[in-house]
Design an enzyme around this catalytic site. Structure first.
Site, PDB file in Angstrom:
ATOM      1  N   GLN A 130       0.868  -1.299  -0.037  1.00  0.00           N
ATOM      2  CA  GLN A 130      -0.139  -0.101   0.132  1.00  0.00           C
ATOM      3  C   GLN A 130       0.955   1.225  -0.049  1.00  0.00           C
ATOM      4  O   GLN A 130       1.599   1.447   0.781  1.00  0.00           O
ATOM      5  CB  GLN A 130      -0.961   0.010   1.128  1.00  0.00           C
ATOM      6  CG  GLN A 130      -1.599   1.203   1.460  1.00  0.00           C
ATOM      7  CD  GLN A 130      -2.417   1.175   2.799  1.00  0.00           C
ATOM      8  OE1 GLN A 130      -1.915   0.524   3.674  1.00  0.00           O
ATOM      9  NE2 GLN A 130      -3.731   1.710   3.012  1.00  0.00           N
ATOM     10  N   GLY A 131       0.884   2.021  -1.061  1.00  0.00           N
ATOM     11  CA  GLY A 131       1.741   3.315  -1.173  1.00  0.00           C
ATOM     12  C   GLY A 131       0.707   4.472  -0.750  1.00  0.00           C
ATOM     13  O   GLY A 131       0.193   5.220  -1.982  1.00  0.00           O
ATOM     14  N   TYR A 132       0.387   4.770   0.396  1.00  0.00           N
ATOM     15  CA  TYR A 132      -0.343   5.796   0.828  1.00  0.00           C
ATOM     16  C   TYR A 132       0.748   7.099   1.328  1.00  0.00           C
ATOM     17  O   TYR A 132       0.637   8.032   1.002  1.00  0.00           O
ATOM     18  CB  TYR A 132      -1.469   5.457   1.749  1.00  0.00           C
ATOM     19  CG  TYR A 132      -2.755   5.171   1.228  1.00  0.00           C
ATOM     20  CD1 TYR A 132      -2.971   4.423  -0.089  1.00  0.00           C
ATOM     21  CD2 TYR A 132      -3.992   5.160   1.909  1.00  0.00           C
ATOM     22  CE1 TYR A 132      -4.234   3.989  -0.590  1.00  0.00           C
ATOM     23  CE2 TYR A 132      -5.102   4.956   1.506  1.00  0.00           C
ATOM     24  CZ  TYR A 132      -5.362   4.022   0.197  1.00  0.00           C
ATOM     25  OH  TYR A 132      -6.397   3.762  -0.383  1.00  0.00           O
ATOM     26  N   SER A 133       1.247   6.790   2.549  1.00  0.00           N
ATOM     27  CA  SER A 133       1.973   7.524   3.310  1.00  0.00           C
ATOM     28  C   SER A 133       3.186   8.035   2.658  1.00  0.00           C
ATOM     29  O   SER A 133       3.672   7.434   2.065  1.00  0.00           O
ATOM     30  CB  SER A 133       2.253   6.782   4.828  1.00  0.00           C
ATOM     31  OG  SER A 133       1.168   6.381   5.397  1.00  0.00           O
ATOM     32  N   SER A 165       4.570  -1.037   3.928  1.00  0.00           N
ATOM     33  CA  SER A 165       4.672  -2.501   4.713  1.00  0.00           C
ATOM     34  C   SER A 165       4.978  -3.472   3.614  1.00  0.00           C
ATOM     35  O   SER A 165       4.161  -3.456   2.683  1.00  0.00           O
ATOM     36  CB  SER A 165       3.449  -2.852   5.404  1.00  0.00           C
ATOM     37  OG  SER A 165       3.272  -1.967   6.468  1.00  0.00           O
ATOM     38  N   GLU A 248      -9.315  -1.732   5.087  1.00  0.00           N
ATOM     39  CA  GLU A 248      -8.096  -1.831   5.862  1.00  0.00           C
ATOM     40  C   GLU A 248      -8.597  -1.874   7.584  1.00  0.00           C
ATOM     41  O   GLU A 248      -7.938  -2.525   8.113  1.00  0.00           O
ATOM     42  CB  GLU A 248      -7.382  -0.753   5.451  1.00  0.00           C
ATOM     43  CG  GLU A 248      -6.025  -0.733   6.456  1.00  0.00           C
ATOM     44  CD  GLU A 248      -4.826   0.262   6.164  1.00  0.00           C
ATOM     45  OE1 GLU A 248      -5.165   1.261   5.132  1.00  0.00           O
ATOM     46  OE2 GLU A 248      -3.653   0.197   6.479  1.00  0.00           O
TER      47      GLU A 248
HETATM   48  C1  LIG Z   1       3.463  -0.816  11.523  1.00  0.00           C
HETATM   49  C2  LIG Z   1       3.032   0.477  10.512  1.00  0.00           C
HETATM   50  C3  LIG Z   1       2.715  -0.006   9.234  1.00  0.00           C
HETATM   51  C4  LIG Z   1       2.513   1.069   8.233  1.00  0.00           C
HETATM   52  N1  LIG Z   1       2.143   0.470   6.819  1.00  0.00           N
HETATM   53  C5  LIG Z   1       1.822   1.456   6.121  1.00  0.00           C
HETATM   54  C6  LIG Z   1       1.682   0.960   4.781  1.00  0.00           C
HETATM   55  O1  LIG Z   1       1.774  -0.098   4.211  1.00  0.00           O
HETATM   56  N2  LIG Z   1       1.444   1.885   3.798  1.00  0.00           N
HETATM   57  C7  LIG Z   1       1.270   3.159   3.835  1.00  0.00           C
HETATM   58  O2  LIG Z   1       0.808   3.972   3.235  1.00  0.00           O
HETATM   59  N3  LIG Z   1       1.379   3.739   5.322  1.00  0.00           N
HETATM   60  C8  LIG Z   1       1.893   2.715   6.378  1.00  0.00           C
HETATM   61  N4  LIG Z   1       2.054   3.251   7.371  1.00  0.00           N
HETATM   62  C9  LIG Z   1       1.995   4.664   7.963  1.00  0.00           C
HETATM   63  C10 LIG Z   1       0.873   4.987   8.530  1.00  0.00           C
HETATM   64  O3  LIG Z   1      -0.302   4.900   7.993  1.00  0.00           O
HETATM   65  C11 LIG Z   1       1.064   6.454   9.305  1.00  0.00           C
HETATM   66  O4  LIG Z   1       2.248   6.480  10.190  1.00  0.00           O
HETATM   67  C12 LIG Z   1      -0.019   7.014   9.959  1.00  0.00           C
HETATM   68  O5  LIG Z   1      -1.098   7.534   9.179  1.00  0.00           O
HETATM   69  C13 LIG Z   1       0.419   8.422  10.877  1.00  0.00           C
HETATM   70  O6  LIG Z   1       1.124   9.281  10.065  1.00  0.00           O
HETATM   71  P1  LIG Z   1       2.395   9.801  10.344  1.00  0.00           P
HETATM   72  O7  LIG Z   1       3.332   8.880  10.689  1.00  0.00           O
HETATM   73  O8  LIG Z   1       3.001  10.714   9.177  1.00  0.00           O
HETATM   74  O9  LIG Z   1       2.090  10.549  11.772  1.00  0.00           O
HETATM   75  P2  LIG Z   1       1.399  12.356  11.633  1.00  0.00           P
HETATM   76  O10 LIG Z   1       0.439  12.290  10.791  1.00  0.00           O
HETATM   77  O11 LIG Z   1       2.921  13.165  11.680  1.00  0.00           O
HETATM   78  O12 LIG Z   1       1.038  12.300  13.200  1.00  0.00           O
HETATM   79  C14 LIG Z   1       1.980  12.376  14.361  1.00  0.00           C
HETATM   80  C15 LIG Z   1       1.238  12.347  15.722  1.00  0.00           C
HETATM   81  O13 LIG Z   1       0.018  13.689  15.654  1.00  0.00           O
HETATM   82  C16 LIG Z   1      -1.110  13.320  15.781  1.00  0.00           C
HETATM   83  N5  LIG Z   1      -2.050  13.969  14.769  1.00  0.00           N
HETATM   84  C17 LIG Z   1      -1.863  14.268  13.661  1.00  0.00           C
HETATM   85  N6  LIG Z   1      -3.067  14.822  13.071  1.00  0.00           N
HETATM   86  C18 LIG Z   1      -3.808  15.036  14.178  1.00  0.00           C
HETATM   87  C19 LIG Z   1      -5.134  15.688  14.212  1.00  0.00           C
HETATM   88  N7  LIG Z   1      -5.625  16.276  13.207  1.00  0.00           N
HETATM   89  N8  LIG Z   1      -5.711  15.407  15.312  1.00  0.00           N
HETATM   90  C20 LIG Z   1      -5.301  14.652  16.500  1.00  0.00           C
HETATM   91  N9  LIG Z   1      -3.906  14.353  16.561  1.00  0.00           N
HETATM   92  C21 LIG Z   1      -3.370  14.332  15.380  1.00  0.00           C
HETATM   93  C22 LIG Z   1      -1.236  11.608  15.425  1.00  0.00           C
HETATM   94  O14 LIG Z   1      -2.083  11.136  15.888  1.00  0.00           O
HETATM   95  C23 LIG Z   1       0.032  11.232  15.909  1.00  0.00           C
HETATM   96  O15 LIG Z   1       0.129  10.989  17.185  1.00  0.00           O
HETATM   97  C24 LIG Z   1       2.471   2.192   8.751  1.00  0.00           C
HETATM   98  C25 LIG Z   1       2.647   2.583   9.589  1.00  0.00           C
HETATM   99  C26 LIG Z   1       2.947   1.768  10.824  1.00  0.00           C
HETATM  100  C27 LIG Z   1       3.533   2.129  12.099  1.00  0.00           C
END
Ligand SMILES: Cc1cc2nc3c(=O)[nH]c(=O)nc-3n(C[C@H](O)[C@H](O)[C@H](O)COP(=O)(O)OP(=O)(O)OC[C@H]3O[C@@H](n4cnc5c(N)ncnc54)[C@H](O)[C@@H]3O)c2cc1C
Length: 394
Positions: A130-133, A165, A248
């Site tokens: 999955q290429g989202y983040s 992932s 998901e």
């Molecule tokens: C084990 C694992 C597997 C993953 N696998 C994939 C994958 O296969 N493909 C993919 O695309 N992504 C994947 N991800 C990424 C995951 O989707 C992101 O890490 C997640 O969406 C959070 O984004 P960020 O890490 O940029 O944190 P940020 O968005 O920078 O958030 C940092 C902190 O701020 C808080 N925060 C941010 N905005 C708000 C708001 N509006 N209100 C309240 N709090 C807020 C968050 O809750 C968090 O605590 C994976 C992550 C993990 C840990």
């Protein structure tokens, strides 16, 4: 009208006659299940079990036969799941193909894309990631910057994905790209399917606190993706992205429904804390164990009710955030409790003095920290529940 009792008997007989003996052990981690794909070798029994089940379409029991699925009704699929659970048989296949992109394609994909991609998913031939983040787009996913520019019959993609992932083990990726930089951010996104072997795709594994490397950075440089690989409309990708997230989040919560782990808490407590009058000796921990098990039972029942609703044709909506939030937070509570029960025996990382089970409990506890981040953080789930389930004002 299908005779369900007869279907149950036949299913059970077929499973008992065909399942390899080694498949009667339930998986302890997601990696104990076959994820399919071209890049990972699997033991003979795992491969045989996959081929046998896929041959009947039972890796995707409710998908239509024309896409190599099992063509089972919702009621029959439930019977199959129940019989497999009773026999404690391993699922033959797991992965983002079955749980995320497959359901989205069934819901929204063109006939051409369904015919091309669903059968290889059912057979476990192609593994998806999955290429989202992106580095600047996680919770605020719609800020993504990976660009795709139309050039003839293709899009040329440039940018970077992160936390992908299993990108190093995947054959294809579904990804979000920006196709209109001028439009409001939710309106300029397109949902694409990309072969990971395409020139310009570079994958680098990231090492985690648990010692493993389940996810990667993915760099995209002038990657040409055929325009026919768009799911939905060009610039209409946000709708697809949200629909997929519903699948998901349900899948993540499902991963934490009652498993052998649930029974293990009490067994661990008896072993490490001892017993008094046939009960776990420590009354405070006893109370917390009971609370976790009661909460788990409530989650399991609610998930089963939602599953029945989905079998009856409802698509997972924003309420999947409730399951994602509750399932992952509960799993973290369970892992914390296990570590507390083990006491100093949970302090091992490697080597003598700790048995395999103790080392695994510690690593599982560390891995569980990511549960409330992956698939959207707990804070984001709470925001969705507040706005879209409860209808609270911003
Ligand atoms: C084990 C694992 C597997 C993953 N696998 C994939 C994958 O296969 N493909 C993919 O695309 N992504 C994947 N991800 C990424 C995951 O989707 C992101 O890490 C997640 O969406 C959070 O984004 P960020 O890490 O940029 O944190 P940020 O968005 O920078 O958030 C940092 C902190 O701020 C808080 N925060 C941010 N905005 C708000 C708001 N509006 N209100 C309240 N709090 C807020 C968050 O809750 C968090 O605590 C994976 C992550 C993990 C840990």
């Amino acid at each position: 009208m299908v005779d369900l009792a007869r279907f149950r008997d036949e299913t059970r007989r077929w499973l008992v006659e065909n399942a390899p003996a080694s498949m009667y052990t339930p998986p302890r981690t997601p990696d104990d299940i076959c994820w399919g794909g071209r890049k990972t070798p699997y033991p003979d029994d795992v491969r045989r079990w996959l081929d046998l089940m896929a041959g009947r379409g039972w890796t995707a029991p409710t998908w239509p036969r024309e896409y190599s699925g099992g063509g089972l009704s919702k009621a029959e699929a439930k019977v199959l799941a129940e019989e497999m659970a009773k026999l404690r048989l391993r699922p033959p296949l797991t992965g983002f193909g079955l749980s995320m992109i497959g359901p989205l394609l069934l819901q929204e994909g063109s006939e051409e894309l369904k015919r091309e991609h669903l059968p290889p998913i059912v057979r476990g031939e192609i593994r998806w990631c999955q290429g989202y983040s992106e580095p600047g787009a996680g919770s605020d996913l719609a800020s993504l910057q990976t660009r795709a520019v139309r050039d003839g019959d293709s899009f040329v993609v440039n940018g970077q994905k992160v936390w992908t992932s299993y990108a190093d083990k995947a054959d294809w990726m579904f990804l979000l790209v920006r196709t209109d930089a001028e439009a409001p951010k939710h309106s300029g996104i397109t949902f694409l399917l990309m072969d990971m072997e395409t020139p310009g795709v570079t994958v680098r594994p990231i090492r985690l606190i648990s010692g493993s490397s389940p996810f990667c950075e993915t760099f995209l440089t002038d990657v040409r993706v055929p325009a026919r690989n768009v799911v939905g409309r060009v610039n209409g990708g946000w709708l697809m992205a949200k629909a997929l997230l519903g699948h998901e989040r349900t899948m993540i919560a499902d991963a934490f429904k009652e498993r052998d782990d649930a029974k293990r808490l009490v067994a661990l407590a008896r072993r490490y804390l001892g017993e008094e009058h046939g009960r776990v000796a420590d009354p405070l921990l006893r109370d917390r164990i009971a609370q976790v098990e009661m909460d788990q039972a409530c989650l399991d029942l609610t998930l089963a009710r939602a599953r029945d609703g989905q079998r009856a044709g409802h698509k997972p909506g924003p309420e999947s955030s409730i399951f994602k939030y509750y399932g992952t937070e509960l799993n973290q509570r369970r892992r914390e409790l296990m570590v507390e029960i083990l006491g100093p025996q949970a302090l091992g990382w490697d080597g003598a003095g700790f048995d395999d089970d103790e080392l695994k409990i510690t690593r599982d506890w560390l891995r569980s920290r990511g549960n409330s981040i992956e698939g959207g953080t707990s804070e984001i789930q709470l925001n969705i529940i507040a706005k879209r389930v409860l209808g609270l004002p911003d």
